[in-house]
Design a protein around this motif. Structure first.
Motif, PDB file in Angstrom:
ATOM      1  N   PRO A  23      -9.329   5.901  38.539  1.00 32.93           N
ATOM      2  CA  PRO A  23     -10.438   5.171  38.226  1.00 32.93           C
ATOM      3  C   PRO A  23     -11.589   5.926  37.214  1.00 32.93           C
ATOM      4  CG  PRO A  23     -10.139   4.177  40.143  1.00 32.93           C
ATOM      5  CD  PRO A  23      -8.645   5.212  39.978  1.00 32.93           C
ATOM      6  N   LEU A  24     -11.583   7.230  37.887  1.00 33.37           N
ATOM      7  CA  LEU A  24     -12.691   7.934  37.485  1.00 33.37           C
ATOM      8  C   LEU A  24     -12.172   8.345  36.249  1.00 33.37           C
ATOM      9  CD1 LEU A  24     -15.428   9.574  38.003  1.00 33.37           C
ATOM     10  CD2 LEU A  24     -13.740  11.661  38.579  1.00 33.37           C
ATOM     11  N   GLU A  25     -11.202   8.769  36.051  1.00 31.39           N
ATOM     12  CA  GLU A  25     -10.179   9.601  34.495  1.00 31.39           C
ATOM     13  C   GLU A  25     -10.271   8.067  33.254  1.00 31.39           C
ATOM     14  OE1 GLU A  25     -10.147  12.806  33.774  1.00 31.39           O
ATOM     15  OE2 GLU A  25     -10.321  12.967  36.068  1.00 31.39           O
ATOM     16  N   ALA A  26      -9.807   6.658  33.781  1.00 32.26           N
ATOM     17  CA  ALA A  26      -9.265   5.565  32.888  1.00 32.26           C
ATOM     18  C   ALA A  26     -11.184   6.096  32.382  1.00 32.26           C
ATOM     19  CB  ALA A  26      -9.277   4.384  33.980  1.00 32.26           C
ATOM     20  N   GLN A  27     -12.703   5.486  33.229  1.00 24.76           N
ATOM     21  CA  GLN A  27     -13.559   5.529  32.476  1.00 24.76           C
ATOM     22  C   GLN A  27     -13.854   6.497  32.023  1.00 24.76           C
ATOM     23  OE1 GLN A  27     -17.400   6.007  35.692  1.00 24.76           O
ATOM     24  NE2 GLN A  27     -17.637   4.133  35.146  1.00 24.76           N
ATOM     25  N   ARG A  28     -13.494   8.379  32.118  1.00 22.62           N
ATOM     26  CA  ARG A  28     -14.365   9.647  31.505  1.00 22.62           C
ATOM     27  C   ARG A  28     -13.502   8.951  30.049  1.00 22.62           C
ATOM     28  NH1 ARG A  28     -15.355  13.962  33.396  1.00 22.62           N
ATOM     29  NH2 ARG A  28     -13.377  13.635  35.510  1.00 22.62           N
ATOM     30  N   LEU A  29     -11.841   8.019  30.028  1.00 25.24           N
ATOM     31  CA  LEU A  29     -11.843   8.186  28.484  1.00 25.24           C
ATOM     32  C   LEU A  29     -11.776   6.574  27.649  1.00 25.24           C
ATOM     33  CD1 LEU A  29      -7.798   9.170  29.210  1.00 25.24           C
ATOM     34  CD2 LEU A  29      -9.545  10.376  28.054  1.00 25.24           C
ATOM     35  N   GLY A  30     -13.005   6.155  28.063  1.00 22.59           N
ATOM     36  CA  GLY A  30     -13.582   5.442  27.956  1.00 22.59           C
ATOM     37  C   GLY A  30     -12.797   3.694  28.042  1.00 22.59           C
TER      38      GLY A  30
ATOM     39  N   ASN B  72     -15.306   5.704  44.977  1.00 25.51           N
ATOM     40  CA  ASN B  72     -14.827   4.701  44.227  1.00 25.51           C
ATOM     41  C   ASN B  72     -16.401   4.423  43.362  1.00 25.51           C
ATOM     42  OD1 ASN B  72     -12.012   4.994  42.727  1.00 25.51           O
ATOM     43  ND2 ASN B  72     -11.736   5.064  45.506  1.00 25.51           N
ATOM     44  N   LYS B  73     -16.883   3.608  44.323  1.00 23.26           N
ATOM     45  CA  LYS B  73     -18.320   3.700  44.352  1.00 23.26           C
ATOM     46  C   LYS B  73     -19.479   4.332  44.058  1.00 23.26           C
ATOM     47  CE  LYS B  73     -18.914  -1.031  47.071  1.00 23.26           C
ATOM     48  NZ  LYS B  73     -18.850  -1.854  45.711  1.00 23.26           N
ATOM     49  N   ALA B  74     -19.011   5.538  44.608  1.00 20.95           N
ATOM     50  CA  ALA B  74     -19.924   7.135  44.650  1.00 20.95           C
ATOM     51  C   ALA B  74     -19.862   7.232  42.942  1.00 20.95           C
ATOM     52  CB  ALA B  74     -19.782   7.672  45.155  1.00 20.95           C
ATOM     53  N   MET B  75     -18.706   7.091  42.448  1.00 22.63           N
ATOM     54  CA  MET B  75     -18.041   7.905  41.713  1.00 22.63           C
ATOM     55  C   MET B  75     -18.326   7.704  40.407  1.00 22.63           C
ATOM     56  SD  MET B  75     -15.144  10.482  42.653  1.00 22.63           S
ATOM     57  CE  MET B  75     -13.862   9.288  42.465  1.00 22.63           C
ATOM     58  N   ILE B  76     -17.829   5.741  39.700  1.00 24.38           N
ATOM     59  CA  ILE B  76     -17.334   4.820  39.488  1.00 24.38           C
ATOM     60  C   ILE B  76     -18.282   3.524  38.390  1.00 24.38           C
ATOM     61  CG2 ILE B  76     -15.597   5.850  38.381  1.00 24.38           C
ATOM     62  CD1 ILE B  76     -14.531   2.651  39.849  1.00 24.38           C
ATOM     63  N   GLU B  77     -18.949   3.284  39.825  1.00 28.35           N
ATOM     64  CA  GLU B  77     -20.037   1.892  39.847  1.00 28.35           C
ATOM     65  C   GLU B  77     -21.457   2.593  40.278  1.00 28.35           C
ATOM     66  OE1 GLU B  77     -18.950  -1.643  41.351  1.00 28.35           O
ATOM     67  OE2 GLU B  77     -20.303  -0.933  43.414  1.00 28.35           O
ATOM     68  N   ILE B  78     -21.451   3.270  40.889  1.00 27.71           N
ATOM     69  CA  ILE B  78     -22.845   3.418  40.765  1.00 27.71           C
ATOM     70  C   ILE B  78     -24.030   4.687  39.963  1.00 27.71           C
ATOM     71  CG2 ILE B  78     -24.959   5.146  42.378  1.00 27.71           C
ATOM     72  CD1 ILE B  78     -23.182   3.741  44.746  1.00 27.71           C
ATOM     73  N   PRO B  79     -23.313   5.772  39.284  1.00 21.73           N
ATOM     74  CA  PRO B  79     -24.007   6.732  38.303  1.00 21.73           C
ATOM     75  C   PRO B  79     -24.191   5.877  37.130  1.00 21.73           C
ATOM     76  CG  PRO B  79     -22.144   7.898  39.281  1.00 21.73           C
ATOM     77  CD  PRO B  79     -21.640   6.649  40.174  1.00 21.73           C
ATOM     78  N   PRO B  80     -23.266   4.489  37.129  1.00 18.60           N
ATOM     79  CA  PRO B  80     -23.619   4.227  34.824  1.00 18.60           C
ATOM     80  C   PRO B  80     -24.789   3.295  34.873  1.00 18.60           C
ATOM     81  CG  PRO B  80     -21.722   4.056  35.633  1.00 18.60           C
ATOM     82  CD  PRO B  80     -21.799   4.631  36.840  1.00 18.60           C
ATOM     83  N   LEU B  81     -25.172   2.941  36.575  1.00 14.75           N
ATOM     84  CA  LEU B  81     -26.329   1.351  37.084  1.00 14.75           C
ATOM     85  C   LEU B  81     -27.196   2.768  36.682  1.00 14.75           C
ATOM     86  CD1 LEU B  81     -24.940   0.509  40.467  1.00 14.75           C
ATOM     87  CD2 LEU B  81     -24.945  -1.311  37.633  1.00 14.75           C
TER      88      LEU B  81
ATOM     89  N   ALA C 223      -8.730  -2.643  29.584  1.00 16.43           N
ATOM     90  CA  ALA C 223      -9.158  -2.156  31.548  1.00 16.43           C
ATOM     91  C   ALA C 223      -8.444  -1.440  32.470  1.00 16.43           C
ATOM     92  CB  ALA C 223     -10.528  -3.574  31.428  1.00 16.43           C
ATOM     93  N   LEU C 224      -8.709  -1.038  33.100  1.00 16.00           N
ATOM     94  CA  LEU C 224      -7.528  -0.448  34.024  1.00 16.00           C
ATOM     95  C   LEU C 224      -8.029  -0.853  35.801  1.00 16.00           C
ATOM     96  CD1 LEU C 224      -5.323   2.759  33.595  1.00 16.00           C
ATOM     97  CD2 LEU C 224      -7.012   2.382  35.901  1.00 16.00           C
ATOM     98  N   LEU C 225      -6.497  -1.394  36.086  1.00 10.66           N
ATOM     99  CA  LEU C 225      -7.267  -1.541  37.036  1.00 10.66           C
ATOM    100  C   LEU C 225      -5.681  -0.379  38.343  1.00 10.66           C
ATOM    101  CD1 LEU C 225      -7.323  -3.334  40.163  1.00 10.66           C
ATOM    102  CD2 LEU C 225      -5.693  -4.519  39.289  1.00 10.66           C
ATOM    103  N   ASP C 226      -6.476  -0.273  39.380  1.00 11.36           N
ATOM    104  CA  ASP C 226      -5.939   0.604  40.173  1.00 11.36           C
ATOM    105  C   ASP C 226      -6.028  -0.056  41.921  1.00 11.36           C
ATOM    106  OD1 ASP C 226      -4.971   2.553  41.900  1.00 11.36           O
ATOM    107  OD2 ASP C 226      -6.115   4.454  41.807  1.00 11.36           O
ATOM    108  N   PRO C 227      -5.094  -1.074  42.432  1.00  9.79           N
ATOM    109  CA  PRO C 227      -5.094  -1.462  43.740  1.00  9.79           C
ATOM    110  C   PRO C 227      -5.301  -1.343  44.352  1.00  9.79           C
ATOM    111  CG  PRO C 227      -3.206  -1.931  42.407  1.00  9.79           C
ATOM    112  CD  PRO C 227      -3.841  -0.652  41.789  1.00  9.79           C
ATOM    113  N   PHE C 228      -4.765   0.640  44.688  1.00  4.15           N
ATOM    114  CA  PHE C 228      -4.857   1.477  45.435  1.00  4.15           C
ATOM    115  C   PHE C 228      -5.673   2.779  45.249  1.00  4.15           C
ATOM    116  CE2 PHE C 228      -0.225  -0.198  45.922  1.00  4.15           C
ATOM    117  CZ  PHE C 228      -0.961  -1.456  47.240  1.00  4.15           C
ATOM    118  N   CYS C 229      -6.559   2.436  44.918  1.00  4.19           N
ATOM    119  CA  CYS C 229      -8.090   3.872  44.719  1.00  4.19           C
ATOM    120  C   CYS C 229      -8.137   4.790  44.719  1.00  4.19           C
ATOM    121  CB  CYS C 229      -9.041   2.785  44.139  1.00  4.19           C
ATOM    122  SG  CYS C 229      -9.514   3.132  45.941  1.00  4.19           S
TER     123      CYS C 229
END
Length: 924
Positions: free
Chosen positions: A129-136, A152-161, A117-123
């Motif tokens: 985070p978006l590119e981490a998600q794109r790479l699986g 960031n919620k709008a890009m990586i948290e909400i769409p997969p739901l 998993a990847l963490l970005d503490p200054f997102c």
């Protein structure tokens, strides 16, 4: 070889030129790019984030000697990986399943099928985070500021739901198969249109059409695009006292064949004089172009100069007014400019709504200056009509959200009662998700719909408020019509958001929280890649309040904890903004250093030992000029924090991420590169080392590193930053580097030593007596005059003579004065010349005049040894020019190296064509 010692690609080599090319090009990509979802400052390009994450996970071939036993085999495999990466970073391949599959396959191979998993503490803007998600990867993102959290919620948290689900709006097709975010995007578009139509019913009367002349000489109505206003002030001249416009430029259109400007008709028959405004063809130039400049203002009635202290005091006393100067309408053949009318002025003067954002603006000289002119609360940054529009649209977000929830229930979506904040997937959460994207549209409108937006006469369009990382005072402003179809309209802003939602990647749900990076987030054994704040460059919290006050109105019920405060958190924001601290600059510095060190210690706890940590630092050109070319406070602090936290630095890579035509780049201390610092947990305890031994090791390792960097054609402008990586890697390998007195050498001193060793190494190469003389003459005196006696001593030290070089046409020598000839004065290129100075200058001149094609013509006539020497000399010349501040010369040398591959390719083609022609002549 153990898992912890496997080198990753990013620790050995990268196709930096291709990545940089993709980064710079990406800045011009508009529709569908995630950066257009919502404004955030100092975003890193997706290409850079994608490349860094992928290259941090994929093994370098040297880590597998059993598969690639020779350097040749390793290089071949490395080139194969480069080809995958070069395709991966191209924007058009962002959603290409074939390209992504190939990239993910390499990640799985190098991580044993178990990627971290990847963490970005200054997102921030969310690229990492978006590119981490794109790479699986499973992506974790956090930030203290609510705006990046919601982005960031709008890009990586909400769409997969809600991925692969059908839309719920009335009339939507239930037969089609919806993949990814297609259904979500369609619903955002539907409810955005509903909001627009509903708003027009309520406030459309405030935006009347303008009367224009048609082709037949009659009149017709046309939709207004913008109203052009000027702030006004009373002339301080007691004999004048006229209410005068404060205008940067009266020009409305600079487009060829369509030039026009605002003309002032001054009636001196009254006292004070009155001014009316009409539209005339042509442009106004010189001192008549406007009434405000950097020196102050001037009264167009009496010519009285007006200084800024007077304007500031009048503003603070609420004595600044506003006058309508022109109307821009959408005519049948383009923009039409209309003189103002009393009717249009009166309609705009509507009553302000009661519930407006009246929170106080922060003050930051050079960045937030409006409160010096009395605009000290957020509502004062908007006209009364703009406040009515924005409050109306904000209220409609919640209405549309409720409507979407009801439509979701009617469409058969279940209601689990779990809100979006708790990652619900039912009707309630879906309605709230739609509301998030609609709130983004309102925020984007606020950026265009403020009294700080201006009119761009060159492009005949509206500029947004944030043309740069500041909220500056604007004197003449353009008020957009939210109900037209041009830039700044609601429809235009909605289109940007919808296209981003359509293109966001589907995948594993990300997790985004509001969190202070100095506090332990309790994640362990993960990958970390982050882009921290850059010391005191950008006051993120101060600027983001502009959007927060509107976002909070729309989403405080959806995310009550996230929007619980009236303004964004500032006390704990990790920046060195001195205006926040009673102790000023020194207290701010200590706060930033302590906070960054604690953050790096946290990252050390989170990080997996077998995966490098990557940290971005936005390097400024001036940073390289501080402390003898070593470090700025921010750069030194970042490196010190990383090393003190326990990391060993294994590399630094300069990513050219900014376009040179940015408004901030003109005469400003602009961010030029993102330096990506690659670091790891050490395998064991680190020993101490003496300074002398440290320097000896530096010489050996920097020499090898320099050869590799130059062979990969890294641009000279990036070389000084790139060489820091191998140098600081040596420094961080040891617990302490000890001086003769037993004291530990600081990071700043180590950087000085690295720079000094680098300077020594780059000077070692000899190019021949005459070329070496020209180099030292250039370093000491440029192309300026030098006394013959001094030049003669230099020439003898290089075993040559001034007279000889004068005969060869390298220098001008007459009347006791010697001067290097400029490139323009040198003779034309001759393939028989062996003088490296002459050849190099001719190559540079060809590049300046004719681009890579012209340079390739010379390259095709040189042998391999000569081209290698030309490259080394360009590196050396750039280093000299950069240290002297000769920017134009430096750019010329840098351009040759930057285009080296292209020139070599064209040269090879020319040689091939020449050989084919010769063979044809011989009848082969």
């Amino acid at each position: 070889m153990s898992e912890t010692k496997k080198k990753k690609l990013i620790e050995v080599a990268l196709p930096l030129d291709k990545i940089n090319e993709a980064c710079v090009r990406e800045k011009s990509i508009r529709h569908g790019h995630p950066s257009t979802l919502h404004l955030w400052w100092a975003r890193r390009p997706l290409a850079a984030a994608r490349a860094v994450i992928w290259a941090s996970l994929v093994d370098d071939p040297s880590s597998h000697p059993e598969q690639f036993p020779t350097e040749t085999a390793q290089e071949k495999e490395r080139n194969r990986l480069f080809k995958i990466l070069e395709k991966l970073v191209v924007w058009e391949n962002s959603c290409d399943e074939q390209v992504l599959h190939a990239a993910k396959a390499e990640i799985m191979k190098s991580t044993g099928g178990n990627p971290p998993a990847l963490l970005d503490p200054f997102c921030g803007g969310g690229a990492i985070p978006l590119e981490a998600q794109r790479l699986g990867l499973k992506a974790y993102a956090s930030d203290l500021n609510p705006i990046p959290v919601i982005i960031n919620k709008a890009m990586i948290e909400i769409p997969p739901l809600f991925q692969d689900q059908k839309p719920v709006h009335p009339g939507s097709s239930q037969l089609n198969v919806y993949q990814g975010n297609a259904g979500l995007a369609e619903d955002v578009e539907y409810y955005a249109n509903w909001m627009r139509d509903e708003a027009y019913k309520r406030i459309g009367y405030l935006y009347p059409k303008a009367t224009i002349r048609n082709g037949g000489g009659g009149e017709e109505k046309a939709t207004v695009i913008a109203w052009i206003w000027a702030r006004t002030v009373k002339c301080p001249n007691p004999a004048c006292q006229s209410e005068i416009p404060l205008v940067h430029s009266f020009n409305l259109s600079k487009k060829k064949g369509h030039e026009c400007h605002i003309h002032l008709d001054i009636d001196h028959s009254t006292h004070p004089a009155s001014i009316t405004y009409t539209i005339e063809s042509g442009l106004v130039e010189g001192t008549k172009e406007g009434t405000v400049s950097r020196q102050g203002a001037v009264c167009p009635v009496c010519g009285e100069p007006i200084d800024f202290p007077y304007l500031r005091e009048e503003g603070k006393q609420h004595h600044l007014g506003a006058t309508l100067m022109a109307i821009v309408a959408d005519g049948p053949n383009g923009r039409v400019y209309v003189s103002p009318s009393l009717e249009q002025t009166l309609i705009s003067q509507c009553r302000e709504p009661e519930d407006i954002p009246s929170e106080a603006l922060s003050f930051y000289p050079g960045c937030l200056n409006t409160n010096e002119y009395g605009l000290n609360t957020f509502d004062k940054l908007f006209t009364s009509r703009q406040l009515v529009a924005l409050t109306t649209f904000s209220a409609l977000v919640q209405e549309a959200q409720q409507k979407a929830e009801q439509d979701a229930l009617a469409a058969g979506r279940g209601d689990d009662g779990i809100p979006l904040e708790k990652l619900g997937k039912g009707a309630k959460a879906y309605g709230q998700a739609i509301g998030v994207y609609l709130a983004f549209i309102v925020d984007k409108m606020a950026d265009r719909l403020s009294a700080l937006a201006s009119w761009d006469s060159s492009r005949e369009t509206l500029r947004n408020t944030f043309g740069r990382q500041a909220i500056p005072m604007v004197w003449d402003y353009a008020e957009a019509n939210p109900f037209c179809c041009a830039s700044g309209s609601y429809a235009n802003m909605a289109e940007w958001v919808i296209k981003v939602v359509q293109k966001l990647p589907s995948g594993r749900p990300g997790s985004v929280v509001q969190w202070d990076a100095t506090q332990d987030i309790s994640l362990r054994n993960i990958m970390v890649s982050t882009d921290p704040p850059y010391y005191d460059n950008i006051p993120y919290a101060f600027l983001s309040d502009f959007f927060y006050v509107w976002m909070r109105r729309s989403l405080k019920d959806t995310y009550p904890l996230l929007f619980s405060t009236l303004l964004t958190p500032k006390a704990d924001e990790l920046t060195a903004i001195r205006y926040r601290f009673p102790g000023g600059k020194e207290e701010a510095k200590r706060f930033f250093e302590d906070g960054m060190l604690q953050t790096c210690r946290n990252i050390f706890q989170y990080a997996r030992p077998d995966i490098p940590v990557t940290i971005y630092y936005a390097f400024k050109q001036s940073d390289a000029q501080e402390t003898d070319g070593t470090a700025s406070s921010g750069w030194e602090t970042m490196l010190s924090a990383i090393i003190k936290a326990g990391f060993v630095i294994t590399g630094t890579w300069p990513f050219r991420t900014e376009m040179e035509n940015r408004s901030i780049a003109s005469g400003a201390n602009a961010l030029a590169s993102s330096i990506v610092i690659v670091c790891r947990k050490p395998d064991g305890a680190r020993p101490d080392i003496l300074r002398k031994d440290f320097v000896d090791i530096l010489h050996g390792e920097l020499k090898d590193a320099l050869t590799k960097l130059q062979s990969s054609n890294i641009a000279p402008v990036d070389l000084a930053q790139s060489i820091i990586g191998p140098g600081i890697a040596v420094y961080s390998r040891y617990r302490k580097v000890l001086a003769a007195d037993g004291s530990a050498i600081s990071v700043r001193d180590a950087l000085k030593m690295i720079n000094a060793v680098y300077a020594e190494i780059i000077k070692v190469t000899s190019f021949g007596p005459e070329a070496d003389f020209c180099l030292i003459l250039y370093e000491q005196n440029g192309f300026n005059d030098m006394r013959f006696g001094e030049a003669d001593v230099l020439a003898r030290s290089k075993n040559t003579a001034v007279d000889k070089m004068a005969k060869e046409g390298l220098v001008d020598s007459a009347k006791g004065i010697v001067r290097l000839k400029t490139r323009e004065e040198l003779s034309a290129f001759s393939p028989h010349s062996e003088n490296l100075w002459l050849i190099t200058q001719q190559v540079v001149q060809a590049c300046e005049k004719n681009g890579y094609a012209g340079t390739a013509a010379i390259f095709s006539q040189l042998n391999g040894a000569q081209t290698d020497q030309v490259k080394k000399m360009c590196y050396r010349l750039y280093k000299i020019a950069d240290s002297k501040g000769w920017s134009k010369d430096g750019q010329a040398y840098n351009a040759v190296i930057a285009g080296w591959d292209a020139m070599a390719h064209e040269a090879a083609q020319l040689k091939q064509q020449k050989n084919q022609a010769v063979q044809g002549t011989l009848g082969f």
